[in-house]
Design a protein around this motif. Structure first.
Motif, PDB file in Angstrom:
ATOM      1  N   GLN A  82     -17.427  22.839  27.447  1.00 20.48           N
ATOM      2  CA  GLN A  82     -18.714  23.633  26.535  1.00 20.48           C
ATOM      3  C   GLN A  82     -19.552  24.152  27.542  1.00 20.48           C
ATOM      4  N   LEU A  83     -20.312  23.378  28.195  1.00 13.75           N
ATOM      5  CA  LEU A  83     -21.435  24.135  29.146  1.00 13.75           C
ATOM      6  C   LEU A  83     -20.641  24.887  29.995  1.00 13.75           C
ATOM      7  N   ALA A  84     -19.494  24.780  30.761  1.00 15.39           N
ATOM      8  CA  ALA A  84     -18.951  25.977  31.464  1.00 15.39           C
ATOM      9  C   ALA A  84     -18.838  27.174  30.802  1.00 15.39           C
ATOM     10  N   GLY A 116     -24.510  25.027   4.132  1.00 14.32           N
ATOM     11  CA  GLY A 116     -24.508  26.534   4.369  1.00 14.32           C
ATOM     12  C   GLY A 116     -24.053  27.081   5.530  1.00 14.32           C
ATOM     13  N   ALA A 117     -23.716  26.318   6.550  1.00 16.78           N
ATOM     14  CA  ALA A 117     -23.128  26.918   7.796  1.00 16.78           C
ATOM     15  C   ALA A 117     -21.679  27.347   7.758  1.00 16.78           C
ATOM     16  N   VAL A 118     -21.475  28.350   8.441  1.00 14.48           N
ATOM     17  CA  VAL A 118     -20.138  28.434   8.875  1.00 14.48           C
ATOM     18  C   VAL A 118     -19.716  27.612  10.090  1.00 14.48           C
ATOM     19  N   VAL A 119     -18.632  26.943   9.795  1.00 21.88           N
ATOM     20  CA  VAL A 119     -18.214  25.968  10.600  1.00 21.88           C
ATOM     21  C   VAL A 119     -16.777  26.394  11.081  1.00 21.88           C
ATOM     22  N   VAL A 120     -16.427  26.157  12.325  1.00 19.49           N
ATOM     23  CA  VAL A 120     -15.173  26.277  12.994  1.00 19.49           C
ATOM     24  C   VAL A 120     -14.867  24.856  13.953  1.00 19.49           C
ATOM     25  N   GLU A 121     -13.714  24.541  13.694  1.00 15.48           N
ATOM     26  CA  GLU A 121     -13.232  23.289  14.447  1.00 15.48           C
ATOM     27  C   GLU A 121     -12.344  23.568  15.563  1.00 15.48           C
ATOM     28  N   ILE A 122     -12.460  23.128  16.745  1.00 17.09           N
ATOM     29  CA  ILE A 122     -11.608  23.254  17.752  1.00 17.09           C
ATOM     30  C   ILE A 122     -11.409  21.706  18.959  1.00 17.09           C
ATOM     31  N   ASP A 123     -10.514  22.136  19.610  1.00 17.80           N
ATOM     32  CA  ASP A 123     -10.158  21.391  20.596  1.00 17.80           C
ATOM     33  C   ASP A 123     -11.330  21.506  22.053  1.00 17.80           C
ATOM     34  N   ALA A 124     -12.189  20.765  22.188  1.00 20.61           N
ATOM     35  CA  ALA A 124     -13.319  21.084  23.134  1.00 20.61           C
ATOM     36  C   ALA A 124     -12.950  21.453  24.341  1.00 20.61           C
ATOM     37  N   HIS A 125     -11.591  21.163  24.865  1.00 25.78           N
ATOM     38  CA  HIS A 125     -11.044  21.312  26.126  1.00 25.78           C
ATOM     39  C   HIS A 125     -10.228  22.634  26.106  1.00 25.78           C
ATOM     40  N   ASP A 126     -10.103  23.343  24.871  1.00 27.06           N
ATOM     41  CA  ASP A 126      -9.441  24.741  24.851  1.00 27.06           C
ATOM     42  C   ASP A 126     -10.364  25.710  24.985  1.00 27.06           C
ATOM     43  N   ILE A 127     -10.723  26.400  26.197  1.00 24.13           N
ATOM     44  CA  ILE A 127     -11.376  27.541  26.404  1.00 24.13           C
ATOM     45  C   ILE A 127     -11.039  28.581  25.310  1.00 24.13           C
ATOM     46  N   ASP A 128      -9.835  28.962  25.177  1.00 26.80           N
ATOM     47  CA  ASP A 128      -9.516  30.120  24.450  1.00 26.80           C
ATOM     48  C   ASP A 128      -9.952  29.968  23.004  1.00 26.80           C
ATOM     49  N   ALA A 129      -9.759  28.820  22.526  1.00 27.07           N
ATOM     50  CA  ALA A 129     -10.038  28.366  21.081  1.00 27.07           C
ATOM     51  C   ALA A 129     -11.729  28.407  21.054  1.00 27.07           C
ATOM     52  N   MET A 130     -12.487  28.112  22.016  1.00 30.26           N
ATOM     53  CA  MET A 130     -13.887  28.371  22.187  1.00 30.26           C
ATOM     54  C   MET A 130     -14.104  29.729  22.098  1.00 30.26           C
ATOM     55  N   ARG A 131     -13.502  30.924  22.583  1.00 30.11           N
ATOM     56  CA  ARG A 131     -13.964  31.987  22.516  1.00 30.11           C
ATOM     57  C   ARG A 131     -13.498  32.676  21.240  1.00 30.11           C
ATOM     58  N   GLN A 132     -12.412  32.227  20.587  1.00 31.46           N
ATOM     59  CA  GLN A 132     -12.207  32.579  19.170  1.00 31.46           C
ATOM     60  C   GLN A 132     -13.088  32.214  18.327  1.00 31.46           C
ATOM     61  N   ALA A 133     -13.379  31.018  18.496  1.00 29.08           N
ATOM     62  CA  ALA A 133     -14.320  30.266  17.347  1.00 29.08           C
ATOM     63  C   ALA A 133     -15.908  31.062  17.561  1.00 29.08           C
ATOM     64  N   ARG A 134     -16.379  31.302  18.873  1.00 24.02           N
ATOM     65  CA  ARG A 134     -17.456  32.032  18.823  1.00 24.02           C
ATOM     66  C   ARG A 134     -17.413  33.680  18.181  1.00 24.02           C
ATOM     67  N   ALA A 135     -16.326  34.032  18.134  1.00 25.38           N
ATOM     68  CA  ALA A 135     -16.091  35.448  17.563  1.00 25.38           C
ATOM     69  C   ALA A 135     -16.033  35.230  16.062  1.00 25.38           C
ATOM     70  N   GLU A 136     -16.215  34.208  15.443  1.00 24.46           N
ATOM     71  CA  GLU A 136     -16.018  34.185  13.895  1.00 24.46           C
ATOM     72  C   GLU A 136     -17.186  34.807  13.366  1.00 24.46           C
ATOM     73  N   PRO A 137     -16.992  35.678  12.343  1.00 23.11           N
ATOM     74  CA  PRO A 137     -18.167  36.241  11.683  1.00 23.11           C
ATOM     75  C   PRO A 137     -18.985  35.195  11.083  1.00 23.11           C
ATOM     76  N   HIS A 138     -20.409  35.169  10.929  1.00 21.04           N
ATOM     77  CA  HIS A 138     -21.265  34.419  10.101  1.00 21.04           C
ATOM     78  C   HIS A 138     -22.433  35.164   9.671  1.00 21.04           C
ATOM     79  N   GLU A 139     -22.233  36.390   9.257  1.00 20.63           N
ATOM     80  CA  GLU A 139     -23.376  37.284   8.576  1.00 20.63           C
ATOM     81  C   GLU A 139     -24.355  36.371   7.725  1.00 20.63           C
ATOM     82  N   GLY A 140     -25.718  36.208   7.601  1.00 15.81           N
ATOM     83  CA  GLY A 140     -26.484  35.494   7.047  1.00 15.81           C
ATOM     84  C   GLY A 140     -26.426  34.168   6.950  1.00 15.81           C
ATOM     85  N   ARG A 141     -25.462  33.513   7.945  1.00 14.60           N
ATOM     86  CA  ARG A 141     -25.585  32.108   8.026  1.00 14.60           C
ATOM     87  C   ARG A 141     -25.387  31.624   9.662  1.00 14.60           C
ATOM     88  N   PRO A 142     -25.923  30.687   9.866  1.00 12.25           N
ATOM     89  CA  PRO A 142     -25.761  29.998  11.311  1.00 12.25           C
ATOM     90  C   PRO A 142     -24.138  29.779  11.504  1.00 12.25           C
TER      91      PRO A 142
END
Length: 309
Positions: free
Chosen positions: A39-41, A228-254
């Protein structure tokens, strides 16, 4: 800053560095390196837009608290780069992850390795529990639960000013036991603070053991969505999943990424201590030697030379 290492290499380097430091210092926050290294990496190596550090590679000693007599006081946020409208800002909410955060700064070239030798020393700014003057820290988050609300406030202000930079909060799941976290999520959703995102280390561990044995928190993802948040659940050790989660649209919400992690990832030998993993201190020289040999093999490095320690 230009990436020199892959994010996977940075994560492995974080674990190795925290392990070696803990062996030499008769203990450390090993499980936090296991659960949060990727995560920090990911944050420092690719997800955040940060400028060059503005503070010395070798941290200065603690210069005292802010006051009229200390006009040169600065926070440790300078290791994340300057405060410019187009740069992102990072809040590390669980201050006890400081050792892991320092290792991350070193691995991405934002702090010198010598900085870690100052860890928890009298007069040092490289605190065991990161404070606002510690490298990479902007505010004091020693009281768990205030990080997301601090980030939400800054993000709201930045949005009103028209700044393009985002605000990211690195959190731990123990913070959902605090009411302030839920108030902040609800307020961020209500005010449309969508320049705010967080990644939460869901390792189900805390100081007194497994989270469920301290306070059951139920289905975190459902609750966060209800607030009210947009939430994505991932395996914390899967960096590709992290990238996809960060790209999740969340207009108007955290956006909140729940990164389900293992508190022994890369150091399976720690399962011998489960669930008491918050801080690993060795009970004997024999125990340290056994752990040194076993975990070094898991991490693909030689055991730490403990001569004189």
């Amino acid at each position: 800053m230009q990436n020199v290492k892959t994010t996977e290499e940075v994560a492995l380097g974080i674990r190795r560095r925290v392990f070696e430091h803990s062996m030499r210092n008769n203990g450390g926050y090993l499980s936090q390196a296991c659960s949060a290294a990727e995560q920090l990496a990911f944050l420092y190596n690719e997800a955040l837009t940060l400028g060059q550090p503005t503070l010395p590679m070798i941290p200065r000693p603690f210069g005292g608290v802010p006051s009229a007599d200390n006009p040169d006081y600065v926070t440790g946020a300078g290791y994340n780069g300057p405060f410019e409208p187009h740069f992102d800002r990072l809040f590390i909410a669980p201050a006890h992850y400081a050792l892991v955060a320092y290792a991350a700064l070193i691995e991405v070239g934002r702090m010198a390795p010598e900085g870690l030798e100052m860890f928890n020393q009298d007069g040092s700014s490289v605190e065991m529990i990161g404070a606002e003057h510690s490298p990479g820290m902007e505010v004091h988050n020693g009281t768990l639960g205030i990080g997301f609300s601090t980030g939400a406030g800054l993000a709201w202000g930045r949005k009103r000013k028209g700044e393009s930079g985002k605000v990211c909060v690195f959190m731990s799941d123990g913070e959902v036991q605090e009411g302030q976290t839920w108030e902040a999520v609800q307020a961020a959703a209500h005010h449309g603070i969508d320049n705010l995102w967080a990644i939460m280390d869901v390792n189900r561990q805390q100081c007194d053991g497994a989270m469920d044995s301290v306070m059951e928190v139920g289905d975190i993802s459902t609750k966060l969505r209800d607030f009210g948040a947009v939430v994505v659940e991932i395996d914390a050790h899967d960096i590709d999943a992290m990238r996809q989660a960060r790209a999740e649209p969340h207009e108007g919400r955290p956006l909140i990424i729940l990164a389900h992690s293992s508190p022994t990832k890369g150091m399976d030998f720690l399962m011998k201590r489960f669930p008491r993993l918050h801080y690993v201190r060795f009970k004997s020289a024999e125990e340290r030697d056994e752990m040194n040999t076993a975990i070094a093999a898991e991490l693909g490095i030689a055991p730490v030379d403990l001569g004189g320690h």
